[in-house]
Motif scaffolding. Structure first.
Motif, mmCIF file in Angstrom:
data_model
loop_
_atom_site.group_PDB
_atom_site.id
_atom_site.type_symbol
_atom_site.label_atom_id
_atom_site.label_comp_id
_atom_site.label_asym_id
_atom_site.label_seq_id
_atom_site.Cartn_x
_atom_site.Cartn_y
_atom_site.Cartn_z
ATOM 1 N N GLY A 46 -14.507 -4.480 0.013
ATOM 2 C CA GLY A 46 -13.059 -4.340 0.106
ATOM 3 C C GLY A 46 -12.292 -5.210 -0.869
ATOM 4 N N TYR A 82 -9.107 -4.161 -2.946
ATOM 5 C CA TYR A 82 -7.813 -3.920 -2.317
ATOM 6 C C TYR A 82 -6.913 -5.141 -2.330
ATOM 7 C CZ TYR A 82 -9.804 0.502 -0.904
ATOM 8 O OH TYR A 82 -10.382 1.752 -0.931
ATOM 9 N N SER A 110 -5.263 -3.894 -5.662
ATOM 10 C CA SER A 110 -4.608 -2.586 -5.653
ATOM 11 C C SER A 110 -3.611 -2.428 -4.509
ATOM 12 C CB SER A 110 -5.659 -1.475 -5.580
ATOM 13 O OG SER A 110 -6.385 -1.535 -4.363
ATOM 14 N N GLN A 111 -3.834 -3.115 -3.389
ATOM 15 C CA GLN A 111 -2.962 -2.947 -2.226
ATOM 16 C C GLN A 111 -2.037 -4.132 -2.005
ATOM 17 O OE1 GLN A 111 -4.429 -0.696 1.160
ATOM 18 N NE2 GLN A 111 -3.943 -2.402 2.534
ATOM 19 N N GLN A 112 -2.498 -5.337 -2.329
ATOM 20 C CA GLN A 112 -1.695 -6.533 -2.063
ATOM 21 C C GLN A 112 -1.159 -7.184 -3.329
ATOM 22 O OE1 GLN A 112 -3.991 -7.614 2.142
ATOM 23 N NE2 GLN A 112 -3.768 -9.224 0.633
ATOM 24 N N GLY A 124 -14.672 -1.148 -3.399
ATOM 25 C CA GLY A 124 -13.806 -0.515 -2.424
ATOM 26 C C GLY A 124 -14.331 -0.896 -1.049
ATOM 27 N N LYS A 134 -13.426 -3.738 9.920
ATOM 28 C CA LYS A 134 -12.976 -2.786 8.904
ATOM 29 C C LYS A 134 -13.060 -1.350 9.428
ATOM 30 C CE LYS A 134 -14.386 -5.403 4.754
ATOM 31 N NZ LYS A 134 -15.055 -6.537 5.416
ATOM 32 N N PHE A 179 -11.945 -9.015 3.124
ATOM 33 C CA PHE A 179 -10.764 -8.160 3.222
ATOM 34 C C PHE A 179 -10.857 -7.349 4.511
ATOM 35 C CE2 PHE A 179 -8.073 -4.527 2.636
ATOM 36 C CZ PHE A 179 -6.976 -5.041 1.952
ATOM 37 N N VAL A 236 -6.611 -0.154 5.215
ATOM 38 C CA VAL A 236 -6.509 0.312 3.832
ATOM 39 C C VAL A 236 -5.630 1.560 3.756
ATOM 40 C CG1 VAL A 236 -7.813 1.296 1.900
ATOM 41 C CG2 VAL A 236 -8.710 -0.686 3.147
ATOM 42 N N ARG A 237 -4.698 1.547 2.812
ATOM 43 C CA ARG A 237 -3.794 2.678 2.587
ATOM 44 C C ARG A 237 -4.499 3.704 1.693
ATOM 45 N NH1 ARG A 237 1.413 1.338 4.021
ATOM 46 N NH2 ARG A 237 2.292 2.934 2.630
#
Length: 430
Positions: free
Chosen positions: A164, A167, A170-172, A182, A318, A416, A420-421
């Motif tokens: 993870g 992310y 890419s996400q935060q 991923g 997760k 992480f 996850v979006r």
């Protein structure tokens, strides 16, 4: 038994000079490289994660007979529909797990290597158990010896500590160092072997034993110009005598080369680095043991952590959808979303899914049993309207741990656990 408590205790002992197996001089030689990593230069931990693409797999000095060179970083085929490849590592693509059952098939199980997969002749392989924590001298076990001992079979999750990691960025929007996994650096296998406790008792483990450390037969790991030797990480004797397995089969067949042939450790609930592959030696010590993999690597660094890093706890909770980001669905038609959730703290109690970016949530249906609480499969029916959508799944385990909206930042991108979006699109008439 508790990984965080054990790791914290060992770190204090190591800093006070009670070091055996990894010197402070070696640590200082690596400190500059680790500091540079925080400024954007690859660190030892990043180097350990990404290793050297194409590095030759040669047995470490003093390796047991049977260690041989591999043909490349990873032996098995890595078709793009099953894997995303990161040099010596390969991440499972989640669509490849849809409808395959509870256990991840060998052909799509993720691979985490520090260097390269060694090819080992099981006929000449032997396991040496040695150290001052034994009542007598060293003992050697062949593969046939292990197979004659009472077997055990368990479904166990193996997960890279950095699963993870991608992310965080890419996400935060946070910069981290290491392989940009991923959520595919995880897998559940059906592992068959012998309890480590059985082997240790046959070897004559004494009441004065403190730590147990397995070493792999893959190539030695070199970083910052320092040869750190074979991959290894100690376990407290309590954990070693509890639920740890010396596995020689995976999903009903001998271990494949990339997954530890002929024998590997399986350490339930602990981060993946503890489950050493290609085991050739096991030290039983009467004093605390240390290695780079419990002093320099696998620690939490960052603004809210101490300079020497915070010891790891076990892996986090997760959830993953069995689809790729950007997947397209027909608008207005029923869709069955599927996925899996898991937690090192125990069985999953519930999973909630949002199809509107987290505004509303619905409870997913569990599908099938949760064998040995390794993970839980689930599904949710959805009829998407035309347009773009953001899917999220969040799990809660039996101890009340729930996935947060934001994961706790650390510069090496470990643990992480945020939901996850996953962007998807529905096309066609609404």
């Amino acid at each position: 038994m508790d990984e965080l408590e054990y790791d914290s205790t060992r770190l204090r002992q190591w800093r006070s000079g009670q070091a055996r197996g990894f010197s402070r001089r070696t640590f200082l030689a690596l400190t500059g490289a680790a500091s540079a990593a925080l400024a954007g230069v690859p660190s030892p931990a990043r180097a350990a994660a990404e290793a050297r693409p194409g590095a030759a797999a040669v047995p470490h000095p003093g390796a047991r007979p049977g260690a041989a060179a591999g043909a490349g970083p990873i032996v098995k085929a890595l078709p793009p529909e099953l894997f995303k490849v990161f040099g010596t590592n390969a991440e499972t693509r989640w669509p490849a797990l849809k409808d395959v059952g509870y256990h991840v098939p060998v052909d799509r199980f993720f691979v985490r290597n520090h260097t390269s997969t060694p090819l080992i002749d099981s006929a000449t392989w032997a396991l040496e158990v040695f150290g001052a924590g034994l009542r007598g001298g060293p003992r050697t076990f062949s593969l046939a010896d292990l197979r004659r001992l009472p077997p055990v079979t368990r479904s166990v999750t193996v997960e890279c500590a950095g699963n993870g990691r991608g992310y965080f960025t890419s996400q935060q929007g946070q910069t981290v160092s290491g392989t940009a996994w991923g959520l595919g650096a995880v897998g559940v296998g059906r592992w068959r072997g012998v309890r480590l406790s059985t082997v240790l008792r046959h070897a004559g483990i004494g009441r004065h034993a403190v730590d147990v450390q397995a070493s792999g037969l893959d190539a030695t790991f070199v970083t910052g110009g320092v040869d750190l030797g074979p991959v290894r990480r100690p376990l407290p004797v309590g954990k070693a005598l509890d639920d740890v397995i010396l596995a020689y089969e995976m999903n009903g067949a001998p271990l494949p080369p990339d997954h530890g042939y002929p024998v590997r450790l399986i350490v339930p609930s602990w981060i993946g680095i503890a489950s050493i592959k290609w085991v050739g030696r096991i030290e039983v010590s009467d004093v605390p043991l240390f290695s780079p993999w419990n002093t320099q690597f696998y620690r939490l660094f960052g603004p809210e952590f101490p300079a020497e890093g915070l010891p790891f706890d076990r892996q986090s909770i997760k959830s993953a959808f069995e689809l790729d980001p950007g997947a397209a669905f027909p608008a207005g038609k029923p869709v069955r979303l599927t996925g899996r959730s898991w937690s090192a703290a125990g069985r999953i109690r519930r999973v909630e899914v949002s199809t509107d970016g987290g505004t509303t949530w619905r409870r997913a249906r569990f599908t099938g049993p949760s064998l040995d609480a390794a993970w839980q499969r689930w599904e949710l029916d959805w009829r998407p309207a035309a347009g773009d959508h953001v899917l999220l799944a969040r799990a809660t385990d039996v101890r009340g741990n729930t996935q947060p909206d934001v994961a706790r930042f650390n510069t090496l991108g470990y643990l992480f656990d945020a939901a996850v979006r996953v962007p998807v699109t529905a096309t066609g008439p609404a």
